[in-house]
Design an enzyme around this catalytic site. Sequence first.
Site, PDB file in Angstrom:
ATOM      1  N   ASP A  69      46.764  45.206 -10.297  1.00 42.45           N
ATOM      2  CA  ASP A  69      46.550  46.139  -9.263  1.00 42.45           C
ATOM      3  C   ASP A  69      46.080  45.159  -8.029  1.00 42.45           C
ATOM      4  O   ASP A  69      44.796  45.406  -8.027  1.00 42.45           O
ATOM      5  CB  ASP A  69      45.951  47.544  -9.699  1.00 42.45           C
ATOM      6  CG  ASP A  69      45.974  48.592  -8.351  1.00 42.45           C
ATOM      7  OD1 ASP A  69      46.516  48.104  -7.239  1.00 42.45           O
ATOM      8  OD2 ASP A  69      44.904  49.344  -8.393  1.00 42.45           O
ATOM      9  N   GLU A  70      46.783  44.549  -7.302  1.00 42.61           N
ATOM     10  CA  GLU A  70      46.121  43.625  -6.152  1.00 42.61           C
ATOM     11  C   GLU A  70      45.138  42.864  -6.840  1.00 42.61           C
ATOM     12  O   GLU A  70      43.907  42.808  -6.120  1.00 42.61           O
ATOM     13  CB  GLU A  70      45.699  44.797  -5.069  1.00 42.61           C
ATOM     14  CG  GLU A  70      46.728  45.470  -4.528  1.00 42.61           C
ATOM     15  CD  GLU A  70      46.337  46.250  -3.245  1.00 42.61           C
ATOM     16  OE1 GLU A  70      45.332  46.247  -2.854  1.00 42.61           O
ATOM     17  OE2 GLU A  70      47.222  46.610  -2.457  1.00 42.61           O
TER      18      GLU A  70
END
Length: 471
Positions: free
Chosen positions: A129-130
């Site tokens: 996630d990023e």
Amino acid sequence: MASETLMKSTPIFLVTILISISIYSFPPNVEAIGVNWGMAASHPLPPHKVMELLKSNGIKKVKLLDTDPLVLESLSGSNIHVTVGIPNFMLRSLNSSLKAAQSWVHDNLTRFVSDGGSRVLIDYIAVGDEPFLQSYGEQFYPFVVGAAANVQAALSKANLAEKVKVVVPFSSDAFQSELGLPSKARFRTDVNRTMIELLTFLNKHRAPLFVTISPFQSYHENKNLSLGFALFRETARPRNDTHKTYKNSFDLSYDVVITALSLAGFPQIDIIIGRIGWPTDGAPNATSLLAAEFIKGLIQHLHSKSTKLARSQDLPTETYIYSLLDEDKRNTTAGDFERHWGMFTFDGQAKYQVDLGQGSRKLVNAQDVEYLSSRWCVVNNNKDLSNATALALEACSAADCTDLSSGGSCFNLSWPGNISYAFNSYYQENNQNPANCDFAGLGLITTVDPSVNSCRAESHLVFFSVPRFIV
């Protein structure tokens, strides 16, 4: 064959009409607009209710941060296209072990993507996630590419590689540019080497680049950008860069990505906007009114044929609005607004009206949501309140008080109204347990709705609302 038959049997004037309808009646990228569906909430809307919400609003694509089996089961047979996520904490193990990747694919994908009417249409696996978010430092750098490669190998072994693509979401701060101008864009120096490796991987497997674009944060972090520029207002002062003029923040940010990709040698990779939106609370200019203006402007911009962006890519192939619902457990490192990205409140009630371009002119609310009884916890004004502020701070450390932030919808609550807000936030988060409205004898349970002005139920979690629903 069917198209050949149509051409042979249909009069030429009718064919011309059909072509004209297909070109001019439907805006481009209509079906390419999806939403992020997060579950970082103390009392998340049950998956079957979210499914009803998606269907009633004609949403055909969703992006998830994990592979919650209840969520995936709710998506079975829905014909909604899905991106699933692998949390950052799993990257190390997936990088170090192909077996771990194979187990993950088997446990989280295989049974859901099997053929049949009940299958889930999973298009992408987002690895991390990023993970390159600057605030994370370099903790995930060594594991991202290896994790992605192992998941890809596991998909191949499970004969799923043709159905599902492996991607990695890039945060907007993975790119940097002098004065924010696209012509000077590049990857951040500390991530450049890993980015090249990752782009090589994506290019090899013909996978797109997922990237976050956040005009809201760009506006708050860059004094050279106006609010109108972020909101697609025609009156906004444009920005010039070499031989190009930018009329809005989206185009400028998008071209930053394209330029960085071209400079790295990957101009041909498709781009998907994995997150883009406008928060409605928790900061100055984070309001439902401005969020509606932004989303409307964005969709109109994506649908406009006159849009011409730099280099070889003209528009993102897909765009995911951030987000479907508010999440009161999201990390607030970037700001208290992080818990207020939803187009809908925590209980599925629309904060504003916008046409998503998919047949629904207004957002449709979740129906038949079950709530706890109408009770609130407020401060007892007949008590000695000398210790009330300390107790309120303690309550807010465990509950969501982001509406009280500077610029937030409840920021102007005077003392002791803000104390009641904090007490009630903690009380609701703990399912209205009477013990959680004690606060050293300063709390008082009431059935009288203590709403004040804009601090009301229709826009916010917990405070001044019909209390949280039963889960």
